[in-house]
Design a protein around this motif. Sequence first.
Motif, mmCIF file in Angstrom:
data_model
loop_
_atom_site.group_PDB
_atom_site.id
_atom_site.type_symbol
_atom_site.label_atom_id
_atom_site.label_comp_id
_atom_site.label_asym_id
_atom_site.label_seq_id
_atom_site.Cartn_x
_atom_site.Cartn_y
_atom_site.Cartn_z
ATOM 1 N N ALA A 181 19.697 -27.641 3.454
ATOM 2 C CA ALA A 181 18.497 -27.134 2.794
ATOM 3 C C ALA A 181 18.347 -27.912 1.508
ATOM 4 C CB ALA A 181 18.624 -25.642 2.503
ATOM 5 N N GLU A 182 17.512 -28.939 1.530
ATOM 6 C CA GLU A 182 17.395 -29.815 0.368
ATOM 7 C C GLU A 182 16.029 -30.455 0.318
ATOM 8 O OE1 GLU A 182 19.637 -33.426 2.779
ATOM 9 O OE2 GLU A 182 20.569 -32.463 1.075
ATOM 10 N N THR A 183 15.669 -30.957 -0.860
ATOM 11 C CA THR A 183 14.414 -31.682 -1.005
ATOM 12 C C THR A 183 14.558 -33.047 -0.394
ATOM 13 O OG1 THR A 183 15.081 -32.516 -3.158
ATOM 14 C CG2 THR A 183 13.784 -30.502 -3.130
ATOM 15 N N SER A 184 13.419 -33.657 -0.086
ATOM 16 C CA SER A 184 13.443 -34.985 0.485
ATOM 17 C C SER A 184 13.922 -36.025 -0.502
ATOM 18 C CB SER A 184 12.046 -35.369 0.984
ATOM 19 O OG SER A 184 11.117 -35.307 -0.075
ATOM 20 N N SER A 185 13.880 -35.713 -1.781
ATOM 21 C CA SER A 185 14.374 -36.626 -2.795
ATOM 22 C C SER A 185 15.379 -35.866 -3.642
ATOM 23 C CB SER A 185 13.254 -37.134 -3.678
ATOM 24 O OG SER A 185 12.298 -37.794 -2.919
ATOM 25 N N ALA A 186 16.531 -36.521 -3.944
ATOM 26 C CA ALA A 186 17.508 -35.893 -4.777
ATOM 27 C C ALA A 186 16.938 -35.639 -6.147
ATOM 28 C CB ALA A 186 18.756 -36.756 -4.895
ATOM 29 N N TYR A 187 17.483 -34.546 -6.799
ATOM 30 C CA TYR A 187 16.963 -34.130 -8.094
ATOM 31 C C TYR A 187 17.018 -35.286 -9.086
ATOM 32 C CZ TYR A 187 17.063 -31.804 -12.609
ATOM 33 O OH TYR A 187 16.830 -31.437 -13.899
ATOM 34 N N GLY A 188 15.880 -35.513 -9.730
ATOM 35 C CA GLY A 188 15.815 -36.502 -10.768
ATOM 36 C C GLY A 188 15.715 -37.931 -10.322
ATOM 37 N N MET A 189 15.649 -38.190 -9.005
ATOM 38 C CA MET A 189 15.535 -39.546 -8.498
ATOM 39 C C MET A 189 14.103 -39.832 -8.101
ATOM 40 S SD MET A 189 18.480 -40.793 -8.791
ATOM 41 C CE MET A 189 18.404 -42.262 -7.783
ATOM 42 N N PRO A 190 13.711 -41.107 -8.051
ATOM 43 C CA PRO A 190 12.331 -41.442 -7.695
ATOM 44 C C PRO A 190 11.960 -40.969 -6.301
ATOM 45 C CG PRO A 190 13.455 -43.322 -8.676
ATOM 46 C CD PRO A 190 14.489 -42.260 -8.438
ATOM 47 N N VAL A 221 10.244 -29.666 0.741
ATOM 48 C CA VAL A 221 11.521 -28.956 0.797
ATOM 49 C C VAL A 221 11.847 -28.660 2.258
ATOM 50 C CG1 VAL A 221 12.824 -26.947 0.003
ATOM 51 C CG2 VAL A 221 11.011 -27.906 -1.429
ATOM 52 N N HIS A 222 13.054 -29.050 2.680
ATOM 53 C CA HIS A 222 13.485 -28.841 4.061
ATOM 54 C C HIS A 222 14.616 -27.807 4.105
ATOM 55 C CE1 HIS A 222 11.301 -32.392 5.567
ATOM 56 N NE2 HIS A 222 11.697 -32.996 4.453
ATOM 57 N N ALA A 223 14.692 -27.078 5.209
ATOM 58 C CA ALA A 223 15.813 -26.181 5.465
ATOM 59 C C ALA A 223 16.044 -26.107 6.966
ATOM 60 C CB ALA A 223 15.546 -24.786 4.909
ATOM 61 N N GLN A 224 17.306 -26.053 7.353
ATOM 62 C CA GLN A 224 17.683 -25.953 8.771
ATOM 63 C C GLN A 224 18.874 -25.012 8.911
ATOM 64 O OE1 GLN A 224 18.514 -30.065 9.864
ATOM 65 N NE2 GLN A 224 16.520 -30.236 10.857
ATOM 66 N N VAL A 225 18.860 -24.196 9.947
ATOM 67 C CA VAL A 225 19.990 -23.312 10.250
ATOM 68 C C VAL A 225 20.241 -23.317 11.750
ATOM 69 C CG1 VAL A 225 19.681 -21.765 8.282
ATOM 70 C CG2 VAL A 225 18.499 -21.275 10.427
ATOM 71 N N ASN A 226 21.503 -23.160 12.121
ATOM 72 C CA ASN A 226 21.885 -22.907 13.511
ATOM 73 C C ASN A 226 22.204 -21.430 13.643
ATOM 74 O OD1 ASN A 226 21.588 -25.457 14.568
ATOM 75 N ND2 ASN A 226 23.702 -26.058 14.199
ATOM 76 N N ALA A 227 21.693 -20.799 14.682
ATOM 77 C CA ALA A 227 21.927 -19.374 14.877
ATOM 78 C C ALA A 227 22.316 -19.106 16.330
ATOM 79 C CB ALA A 227 20.683 -18.570 14.508
ATOM 80 N N ARG A 228 23.238 -18.166 16.506
ATOM 81 C CA ARG A 228 23.656 -17.735 17.851
ATOM 82 C C ARG A 228 23.541 -16.219 17.944
ATOM 83 N NH1 ARG A 228 26.746 -22.189 16.663
ATOM 84 N NH2 ARG A 228 26.908 -23.752 18.306
#
Length: 238
Positions: A181-190, A221-228
Motif C-alpha cells: 500500500a504505497e504511492t506511485s512515487s516515494a515520499y519527497g521524490m520527483p 495511491v495504490h493498495a493490495q491485499v490477499n484474502a482467504r
Amino acid sequence: MTTDTPTPTPSYGTPETPRVAVRGEAQLEVDPEIARISITIGARGTDRHTALDDLTRRNARVLELVKSYGDAVEKLETGAFSITPELTRHGRGERVRAYHGRVHLTVELTDFTALGELTTRIADLELTSVSGPWWSLRPDSPAHGQARRQAVREAVQRAREYAEALGARLAALVELADIGAETSSAYGMPAPGAMRSVAYGNAGAAETTPALDLEPQRQTVHAQVNARFTMTPPDLNS
C-alpha cells in the motif's frame, strides 16, 4: 491429567469447508499535501575569503526570505556546501583564478499559493537557482488508509461473488495479508511529469516579481491485499 491439543487448521479447503482466495486492489487519485523545491545558492570571489563572505550573505538572504512565509513552510534543510577553486594555466604551472561557493537547500511547503510566489522570488535572486516543485503525500496521509480499506472491501466483494456463483456464501475470514500500500512515487521524490524549473536572475523587489501559477499534480495511491475465506458447501447441481 491430560490436556487436549487443538487440531491445527489445514492450510487447504475441504469439501465441507471450501476455501476461496482472492486479491483486493484499490487505486485512488488525491490532491498532494506537500510540495518540495530545491534551491542552489552560488557565490564567486577572487579569493576564498571573499567567496565565503558572499556565499554567507546570499545564504542568509534566502533563509530569511523562506522563513518569512511562516507556517506555509513545513521543513527547511541545508544540504551540501562547497568552496571550489577555479584553476587557470599560468606559464608552466597553474594558479587559482577564482573561488566558487555553493549551498543547497531543500524546502517543503504545504501552502501552494505561497509556493508560486516564493519560487519566483527566489529565482529572481542573483546567482540563485530553484528547481521543482515535486509533489507528494505525507507518509501518514489518510489517503493510504482509505486505499487499504477500499482494497479490503473489494476483496470481500470478489470472494462473495465467487461463492454466490457456486450457490454458496462466505462463512469466515481465514487470512488477510497486506502485500503493498504505497504511492506511485516515494515520499519527497520527483513524480513523473512534475514541473522542474531552473532560473538565474538579478535581485529585484518582490512587488515586481510575478508569482508562478502552479497547478498541484494529483497523486496516485495504490493498495493490495490477499484474502482467504471459507464458504459453505457449494451447490454444484444447480
